[in-house]
Scaffold this active site. Structure first.
Site, PDB file in Angstrom:
ATOM      1  N   GLY A   1       0.852  -1.182   0.000  1.00 51.23           N
ATOM      2  CA  GLY A   1       0.000   0.000   0.000  1.00 51.23           C
ATOM      3  C   GLY A   1       0.882   1.225   0.000  1.00 51.23           C
ATOM      4  O   GLY A   1       1.881   1.255  -0.707  1.00 51.23           O
ATOM      5  N   GLU A   2       0.560   2.182   0.843  1.00 55.65           N
ATOM      6  CA  GLU A   2       1.346   3.429   0.899  1.00 55.65           C
ATOM      7  C   GLU A   2       1.763   3.659   2.348  1.00 55.65           C
ATOM      8  O   GLU A   2       0.925   3.836   3.224  1.00 55.65           O
ATOM      9  CB  GLU A   2       0.496   4.580   0.343  1.00 55.65           C
ATOM     10  CG  GLU A   2       1.323   5.657  -0.345  1.00 55.65           C
ATOM     11  CD  GLU A   2       2.049   6.538   0.657  1.00 55.65           C
ATOM     12  OE1 GLU A   2       3.234   6.838   0.452  1.00 55.65           O
ATOM     13  OE2 GLU A   2       1.421   6.910   1.665  1.00 55.65           O
ATOM     14  N   SER A   3       3.065   3.641   2.578  1.00 52.96           N
ATOM     15  CA  SER A   3       3.552   3.527   3.954  1.00 52.96           C
ATOM     16  C   SER A   3       3.250   4.748   4.826  1.00 52.96           C
ATOM     17  O   SER A   3       2.925   4.586   6.012  1.00 52.96           O
ATOM     18  CB  SER A   3       5.052   3.223   3.950  1.00 52.96           C
ATOM     19  OG  SER A   3       5.760   4.141   3.165  1.00 52.96           O
TER      20      SER A   3
ATOM     21  N   CYS B   1       6.280  -5.315   1.053  1.00 53.43           N
ATOM     22  CA  CYS B   1       6.449  -4.033   0.384  1.00 53.43           C
ATOM     23  C   CYS B   1       6.185  -2.880   1.359  1.00 53.43           C
ATOM     24  O   CYS B   1       6.968  -2.671   2.278  1.00 53.43           O
ATOM     25  CB  CYS B   1       5.552  -3.982  -0.856  1.00 53.43           C
ATOM     26  SG  CYS B   1       6.108  -2.779  -2.064  1.00 53.43           S
TER      27      CYS B   1
ATOM     28  N   ARG C   1      12.811   3.428   0.070  1.00 55.08           N
ATOM     29  CA  ARG C   1      11.518   3.391  -0.634  1.00 55.08           C
ATOM     30  C   ARG C   1      11.708   3.568  -2.131  1.00 55.08           C
ATOM     31  O   ARG C   1      12.610   4.276  -2.553  1.00 55.08           O
ATOM     32  CB  ARG C   1      10.606   4.524  -0.145  1.00 55.08           C
ATOM     33  CG  ARG C   1      10.019   4.276   1.207  1.00 55.08           C
ATOM     34  CD  ARG C   1       9.136   5.436   1.619  1.00 55.08           C
ATOM     35  NE  ARG C   1       7.885   5.491   0.857  1.00 55.08           N
ATOM     36  CZ  ARG C   1       6.966   6.431   1.018  1.00 55.08           C
ATOM     37  NH1 ARG C   1       7.142   7.388   1.883  1.00 55.08           N
ATOM     38  NH2 ARG C   1       5.856   6.391   0.309  1.00 55.08           N
TER      39      ARG C   1
ATOM     40  N   ILE D   1       6.430  -3.958  -7.034  1.00 53.12           N
ATOM     41  CA  ILE D   1       5.640  -2.787  -7.439  1.00 53.12           C
ATOM     42  C   ILE D   1       6.113  -1.583  -6.612  1.00 53.12           C
ATOM     43  O   ILE D   1       5.881  -1.539  -5.401  1.00 53.12           O
ATOM     44  CB  ILE D   1       4.128  -3.018  -7.205  1.00 53.12           C
ATOM     45  CG1 ILE D   1       3.642  -4.289  -7.922  1.00 53.12           C
ATOM     46  CG2 ILE D   1       3.330  -1.790  -7.668  1.00 53.12           C
ATOM     47  CD1 ILE D   1       2.249  -4.743  -7.498  1.00 53.12           C
ATOM     48  N   ARG D   2       6.804  -0.657  -7.267  1.00 55.27           N
ATOM     49  CA  ARG D   2       7.393   0.495  -6.545  1.00 55.27           C
ATOM     50  C   ARG D   2       7.993   0.030  -5.212  1.00 55.27           C
ATOM     51  O   ARG D   2       7.695   0.550  -4.135  1.00 55.27           O
ATOM     52  CB  ARG D   2       6.352   1.595  -6.313  1.00 55.27           C
ATOM     53  CG  ARG D   2       5.934   2.266  -7.616  1.00 55.27           C
ATOM     54  CD  ARG D   2       4.975   3.412  -7.398  1.00 55.27           C
ATOM     55  NE  ARG D   2       3.699   2.964  -6.857  1.00 55.27           N
ATOM     56  CZ  ARG D   2       2.772   2.312  -7.552  1.00 55.27           C
ATOM     57  NH1 ARG D   2       2.980   1.999  -8.815  1.00 55.27           N
ATOM     58  NH2 ARG D   2       1.646   1.945  -6.989  1.00 55.27           N
TER      59      ARG D   2
ATOM     60  N   HIS E   1       5.524  -9.089  -3.679  1.00 59.74           N
ATOM     61  CA  HIS E   1       4.125  -9.376  -3.335  1.00 59.74           C
ATOM     62  C   HIS E   1       3.745 -10.829  -3.587  1.00 59.74           C
ATOM     63  O   HIS E   1       3.110 -11.129  -4.611  1.00 59.74           O
ATOM     64  CB  HIS E   1       3.204  -8.477  -4.174  1.00 59.74           C
ATOM     65  CG  HIS E   1       3.262  -7.036  -3.825  1.00 59.74           C
ATOM     66  ND1 HIS E   1       2.401  -6.441  -2.928  1.00 59.74           N
ATOM     67  CD2 HIS E   1       4.088  -6.064  -4.250  1.00 59.74           C
ATOM     68  CE1 HIS E   1       2.700  -5.160  -2.819  1.00 59.74           C
ATOM     69  NE2 HIS E   1       3.709  -4.910  -3.616  1.00 59.74           N
TER      70      HIS E   1
ATOM     71  N   GLU F   1       1.395 -12.461  -2.448  1.00 59.94           N
ATOM     72  CA  GLU F   1      -0.068 -12.619  -2.483  1.00 59.94           C
ATOM     73  C   GLU F   1      -0.624 -12.427  -3.893  1.00 59.94           C
ATOM     74  O   GLU F   1      -1.789 -12.736  -4.142  1.00 59.94           O
ATOM     75  CB  GLU F   1      -0.734 -11.651  -1.493  1.00 59.94           C
ATOM     76  CG  GLU F   1      -0.763 -10.183  -1.888  1.00 59.94           C
ATOM     77  CD  GLU F   1       0.573  -9.455  -1.740  1.00 59.94           C
ATOM     78  OE1 GLU F   1       1.600 -10.099  -1.464  1.00 59.94           O
ATOM     79  OE2 GLU F   1       0.577  -8.223  -1.936  1.00 59.94           O
TER      80      GLU F   1
HETATM   81  N1  GLN Z   1       5.956   2.677  -2.715  1.00 60.42           N
HETATM   82  C1  GLN Z   1       5.121   2.336  -1.590  1.00 60.42           C
HETATM   83  C2  GLN Z   1       5.628   3.038  -0.337  1.00 60.42           C
HETATM   84  O1  GLN Z   1       6.737   3.475  -0.321  1.00 60.42           O
HETATM   85  C3  GLN Z   1       5.098   0.831  -1.372  1.00 60.42           C
HETATM   86  C4  GLN Z   1       4.558   0.156  -2.614  1.00 60.42           C
HETATM   87  C5  GLN Z   1       3.850  -1.143  -2.329  1.00 60.42           C
HETATM   88  O2  GLN Z   1       3.542  -1.503  -1.197  1.00 60.42           O
HETATM   89  N2  GLN Z   1       3.530  -1.837  -3.395  1.00 60.42           N
HETATM   90  O3  GLN Z   1       4.900   3.164   0.616  1.00 60.42           O
END
Ligand code: GLN
Length: 193
Positions: A50-52, A82, A109, A138-139, A174, A176
């Site tokens: 998600g987004e930390s 992630c 990150r 993913i990112r 990931h 999952e």
């Molecule tokens: N780029 C997101 C972050 O820094 C993490 C990306 C992800 O969980 N797929 O929070």
């Protein structure tokens, strides 16, 4: 412990349903965790992708930071994928970003850069078997530095992307999002007494 472990997936933001399905496929009972009561009822917890920064703020708003730290310090297994690994880390390289400070690593990150925003890689993870694992990034973050007792279970491009420290597991990728259940099974084995 009951015959099937009860695993919570932190459900404040991120890819919760995919983890619940993958944990069930791997042999656990899994459910979304949004409250202290649901955390208390879980034998282990996953923090999904998600987004930390968002999730750290929500953990604070839902008054889950201290209960979560207390459970982990009492031995509850915790796995971050992630964003989850970023939230668990001791520090975020180059940023003043608050974290839970549980996993003794510094993470970077979005480390693979914009060119490699998203990739699927055949990743060698000897701890789960000989066959490479289809790792989806993913990112993704990578491990910038780690304490001596952190075991690096997989590396990609010269950086740790799967680490374990006692009852704590972190993956940059990931599991999952793939049909391969081996990393979820590996986590469930960490719950065995
Ligand atoms: N780029 C997101 C972050 O820094 C993490 C990306 C992800 O969980 N797929 O929070």
């Amino acid at each position: 412990m009951a015959s099937k472990p009860q695993v919570g997936v932190l459900a404040l933001q991120g890819d919760v349903d995919e983890h619940i399905a993958a944990l069930e496929r791997a042999g656990a009972t899994a459910r979304a965790v949004k409250t202290r009561a649901a955390l208390d009822a879980s034998d282990a917890l996953v923090i999904p992708g998600g987004e930390s920064t968002t999730v750290m703020k929500l953990l604070d708003r839902f008054a889950l930071v201290d209960p979560l730290r207390a459970r982990v310090r009492a031995g509850m297994p915790l796995w971050g994928t992630c964003m989850g690994m970023i939230v668990m880390a001791r520090a975020v390289a180059g940023l003043e970003q608050p974290t839970l400070g549980l996993l003794d690593v510094s993470v970077r990150r979005n480390a693979f850069g914009r060119q490699n925003d998203s990739a699927e890689v055949d990743l060698a993870i000897p701890a789960i078997g000989e066959k490479p694992f289809p790792a989806i990034f993913i990112r993704a973050p990578w491990i910038e530095s780690a304490a001596a007792d952190v075991e690096v279970l997989a590396s990609f491009g010269g950086h740790g992307v799967m680490v374990r420290q006692g009852s704590l597991l972190g993956t940059s990728f990931h599991p999952e999002l793939t049909a391969d259940p081996r990393v979820h099974r590996y986590f469930l084995e960490m719950l065995a007494p």
